[in-house]
Design a protein around this motif. Structure first.
Motif, PDB file in Angstrom:
ATOM      1  N   ARG A  34       0.832  -1.206   0.000  1.00 20.53           N
ATOM      2  CA  ARG A  34       0.000   0.000   0.000  1.00 20.53           C
ATOM      3  C   ARG A  34       0.866   1.256   0.000  1.00 20.53           C
ATOM      4  O   ARG A  34       1.944   1.286   0.576  1.00 20.53           O
ATOM      5  CB  ARG A  34      -0.920   0.028   1.240  1.00 20.53           C
ATOM      6  N   ARG A  35       0.361   2.270  -0.672  1.00 23.62           N
ATOM      7  CA  ARG A  35       1.017   3.574  -0.648  1.00 23.62           C
ATOM      8  C   ARG A  35       0.347   4.500   0.372  1.00 23.62           C
ATOM      9  O   ARG A  35       0.959   5.451   0.853  1.00 23.62           O
ATOM     10  CB  ARG A  35       0.973   4.183  -2.060  1.00 23.62           C
ATOM     11  N   SER A  36      -0.914   4.194   0.719  1.00 25.43           N
ATOM     12  CA  SER A  36      -1.603   4.992   1.735  1.00 25.43           C
ATOM     13  C   SER A  36      -1.020   4.691   3.105  1.00 25.43           C
ATOM     14  O   SER A  36      -0.820   3.526   3.454  1.00 25.43           O
ATOM     15  CB  SER A  36      -3.093   4.662   1.749  1.00 25.43           C
ATOM     16  N   LYS A  37      -0.762   5.746   3.868  1.00 27.89           N
ATOM     17  CA  LYS A  37      -0.230   5.560   5.214  1.00 27.89           C
ATOM     18  C   LYS A  37      -1.377   5.667   6.214  1.00 27.89           C
ATOM     19  O   LYS A  37      -1.945   6.736   6.406  1.00 27.89           O
ATOM     20  CB  LYS A  37       0.833   6.613   5.520  1.00 27.89           C
ATOM     21  N   LEU A  49      -6.638   7.431   8.009  1.00 30.91           N
ATOM     22  CA  LEU A  49      -5.775   7.720   6.860  1.00 30.91           C
ATOM     23  C   LEU A  49      -4.959   8.959   7.190  1.00 30.91           C
ATOM     24  O   LEU A  49      -5.505  10.046   7.371  1.00 30.91           O
ATOM     25  CB  LEU A  49      -6.615   7.967   5.602  1.00 30.91           C
ATOM     26  N   ARG A  51      -2.021   9.905   5.281  1.00 31.26           N
ATOM     27  CA  ARG A  51      -1.761  10.529   3.982  1.00 31.26           C
ATOM     28  C   ARG A  51      -1.464   9.461   2.934  1.00 31.26           C
ATOM     29  O   ARG A  51      -1.142   8.329   3.273  1.00 31.26           O
ATOM     30  CB  ARG A  51      -0.581  11.502   4.047  1.00 31.26           C
ATOM     31  N   TYR A  52      -1.641   9.845   1.692  1.00 34.15           N
ATOM     32  CA  TYR A  52      -1.136   9.060   0.566  1.00 34.15           C
ATOM     33  C   TYR A  52       0.317   9.486   0.419  1.00 34.15           C
ATOM     34  O   TYR A  52       0.599  10.693   0.322  1.00 34.15           O
ATOM     35  CB  TYR A  52      -1.959   9.432  -0.667  1.00 34.15           C
ATOM     36  N   SER A  56       6.258   7.990  -4.903  1.00 30.81           N
ATOM     37  CA  SER A  56       5.600   6.886  -5.585  1.00 30.81           C
ATOM     38  C   SER A  56       6.246   5.576  -5.164  1.00 30.81           C
ATOM     39  O   SER A  56       7.007   4.970  -5.912  1.00 30.81           O
ATOM     40  CB  SER A  56       5.707   7.087  -7.098  1.00 30.81           C
TER      41      SER A  56
END
Ligand SMILES: [Mg+2]
Length: 186
Positions: A34-37, A49, A51-52, A56
């Motif tokens: 996942r890139r979402s933190k 959530l 942050r995104y 990349s």
């Protein structure tokens, strides 16, 4: 002393592990890939959530924390768990400590335990840092060296340490927690 009211959520009532400090409870916040933190919100106790990631890149393993620990940055001790497939936010993984990644975030120590699922036979031979594929260690180091770059935040990787040092860090973080919060549950 009982935890502050803003820590009184379920995640902080979970013990740090049945075989602490060599097998720890990891509460997953961000699944591998996942890139979402996501992170546990200290006020509501929900997975929030944050942050995104600006960069990349994606988390190289399931990532979370050991409950009832306190790391040097004032948060619970971080854990990255090697997994064959991602779990999910809020999942509990019993993780065997196999190493420690040391780094600084904004000049402050921000160490990460490296673990593997303790009962997974596909990780049965991974007991210490030398058992981990070297390329995986390079991926993790590269991830933590670059994931905040586009936010203008500097992180400084300090390299890998072996399982013993990871175990020591887990023990120290449990002791730090107990010194400031007391025994929430023994
Ligand atoms: Mg941290």
């Amino acid at each position: 002393m009982f935890p502050r009211r803003d820590y009184l959520h379920d995640y902080m009532m979970i013990p740090p592990g049945t075989d602490i400090p060599s097998v720890v409870n990891c509460i997953v916040e961000i699944p591998k890939g996942r890139r979402s933190k996501f992170e546990v919100d200290k006020v509501t106790g929900l997975i929030k959530l944050d942050r995104y990631l600006y960069s990349s890149s994606v988390y190289p393993g399931d990532y979370g924390f050991i409950p009832q620990t306190l790391a040097e940055d004032g948060d619970p001790l971080d854990v990255l768990v090697m997994v064959n497939e991602p779990t999910f936010s809020g999942c509990l993984i019993e993780a065997r400590v196999v190493g420690l990644f040391r780094m600084k975030d904004r000049g402050q120590n921000d160490f990460k335990i490296l673990g593997v699922p303790n009962d997974d036979p596909l990780f049965g031979e991974i007991r210490k840092l030398e058992d981990v594929p070297v390329h995986f260690l390079r991926e993790v180091e590269h991830f933590f060296a670059t994931y905040k770059q586009l936010e203008g935040v500097t992180t400084e990787p300090l390299g890998w340490a072996n399982a013993d040092e990871g175990i020591q860090e887990a023990r120290a973080s449990v002791e730090r927690f107990r010194a400031s919060w007391g025994n929430v549950r023994s």
